[in-house]
Scaffold this active site. Sequence first.
Site, mmCIF file in Angstrom:
data_model
loop_
_atom_site.group_PDB
_atom_site.id
_atom_site.type_symbol
_atom_site.label_atom_id
_atom_site.label_comp_id
_atom_site.label_asym_id
_atom_site.label_seq_id
_atom_site.Cartn_x
_atom_site.Cartn_y
_atom_site.Cartn_z
ATOM 1 N N GLU A 1 0.764 -1.168 -0.265
ATOM 2 C CA GLU A 1 0.047 -0.005 0.072
ATOM 3 C C GLU A 1 0.791 1.073 0.012
ATOM 4 O O GLU A 1 1.143 1.888 1.150
ATOM 5 C CB GLU A 1 -0.934 0.044 1.112
ATOM 6 N N GLU B 1 -6.188 -7.355 -0.377
ATOM 7 C CA GLU B 1 -6.353 -7.258 1.184
ATOM 8 C C GLU B 1 -7.759 -6.584 1.335
ATOM 9 O O GLU B 1 -8.261 -5.275 0.558
ATOM 10 C CB GLU B 1 -5.191 -6.532 1.738
HETATM 11 C C1 IDC Z 1 -2.579 -3.227 10.517
HETATM 12 C C2 IDC Z 1 -2.719 -4.507 11.468
HETATM 13 C C3 IDC Z 1 -2.267 -3.810 12.889
HETATM 14 C C4 IDC Z 1 -1.083 -3.406 12.850
HETATM 15 C C5 IDC Z 1 -0.774 -2.339 11.788
HETATM 16 C C6 IDC Z 1 0.713 -1.782 11.810
HETATM 17 O O1 IDC Z 1 -3.980 -4.926 11.455
HETATM 18 O O2 IDC Z 1 -2.571 -4.859 13.795
HETATM 19 O O3 IDC Z 1 -0.561 -2.589 14.327
HETATM 20 O O4 IDC Z 1 -1.427 -2.874 10.684
HETATM 21 O O5 IDC Z 1 0.807 -0.793 11.253
HETATM 22 C C7 IDC Z 1 -4.021 -1.874 5.870
HETATM 23 C C8 IDC Z 1 -2.466 -2.577 5.915
HETATM 24 C C9 IDC Z 1 -2.372 -3.465 6.913
HETATM 25 C C10 IDC Z 1 -2.899 -2.797 8.168
HETATM 26 C C11 IDC Z 1 -4.650 -2.978 7.934
HETATM 27 C C12 IDC Z 1 -5.327 -2.409 9.190
HETATM 28 O O6 IDC Z 1 -2.258 -3.146 4.614
HETATM 29 O O7 IDC Z 1 -0.858 -3.726 7.334
HETATM 30 O O8 IDC Z 1 -2.731 -3.872 9.098
HETATM 31 N N1 IDC Z 1 -4.634 -2.053 6.946
HETATM 32 O O9 IDC Z 1 -4.969 -0.962 9.539
HETATM 33 N N2 IDC Z 1 -4.300 -1.331 4.972
HETATM 34 C C13 IDC Z 1 -5.621 -0.930 5.342
HETATM 35 C C14 IDC Z 1 -5.780 -1.345 6.643
#
Ligand code: IDC
Length: 308
Positions: free
Chosen positions: A144, A232
């Site tokens: 992303e 995702e």
């Molecule tokens: C989130 C995880 C969380 C972690 C965080 C790290 O769920 O536990 O602390 O990342 O920064 C994304 C990302 C994905 C995110 C997820 C939810 O690709 O890494 O995971 N998210 O925030 N894009 C949109 C949402």
Amino acid sequence: MTKYEKHGALHVNSKGKLVDHNNETVVLRGLSTHGLSWYPQYINRDFFEFMSEKWKVDVIRLAMYTAELDGYCTGDEKNKEKLIELVDKGVKYATELGLYVIIDWHILLDSNPLMHKDEAVKFFELMAQKYHAYGNVFYEICNEPNVDCTWADIKAYAEEVIPVIRKYDEYAVILCGTPTWSQDVENAVEDPITIDKNLMYVLHFYADTHRDKLRNKFIYAADKGLPLFITEFGCCDANGDLSNNFEQSDIWIELADKYDVSYVMWNISNRDETSASFVPECDKVTDFEDADLREACKWFVNVLKEHA
Ligand code: IDC
């Protein structure tokens, strides 16, 4: 029979669809790990087999963070080796079980893939050397891109990473993220990557946050024949937490199905957040029962079974 056993290696056709060697459209559905460094315990063969047999997943995404918590680019050499080993286990189990697998270069805090481009080039060169003969592996080159990362930056990055993969792996499908946390797919419609045909563009949604505005981008790109892959998604807020919205999630699934776009749900872990698959008290690593699952995971297992 799994989808991989039925369809084998896939490619992108001239209409932007993911197809098999008979030009039959294939839609993949599955789950993404949380960060491999955070939750390595779920990379085990029994659980992969469980997901395939009980939940009917077709694909597993191996999310390897590049910057957060023992990220590939921010940890030491030993950490790199550990991650390469985990990816290898994941690919191996998926392959033995007839599943597709996505190797995800999970940029996030490092908002622009150019930041760690040299590492990415080396990493994907190694991956392509190892897995070029497999046929079930997808390379996702930047999860992303975000904040002020432009499509021009991503394109420049992709144009360096793709040829390195292609040196060894001529056929695997490559997945490329898009600006604004993989939402601005219209940028790729207007200015596609032309050096490779076997390429799909990534869109991510979190159903309680992203609604018609993002669906309209999806529809615009899909109608233009842009190859799309949802590597995702979540049913909840874009922060991976707060409330699920299954009404909005259903609308998204219907839309993805309508356009034959594959989708992968975030995330395999028992982290204390809404998007995790397992309740925090559950420390099992396979053979999950209903009571171990959070709401979104239960909902998605139903989606998977309905489509099997
Ligand atoms: C989130 C995880 C969380 C972690 C965080 C790290 O769920 O536990 O602390 O990342 O920064 C994304 C990302 C994905 C995110 C997820 C939810 O690709 O890494 O995971 N998210 O925030 N894009 C949109 C949402």
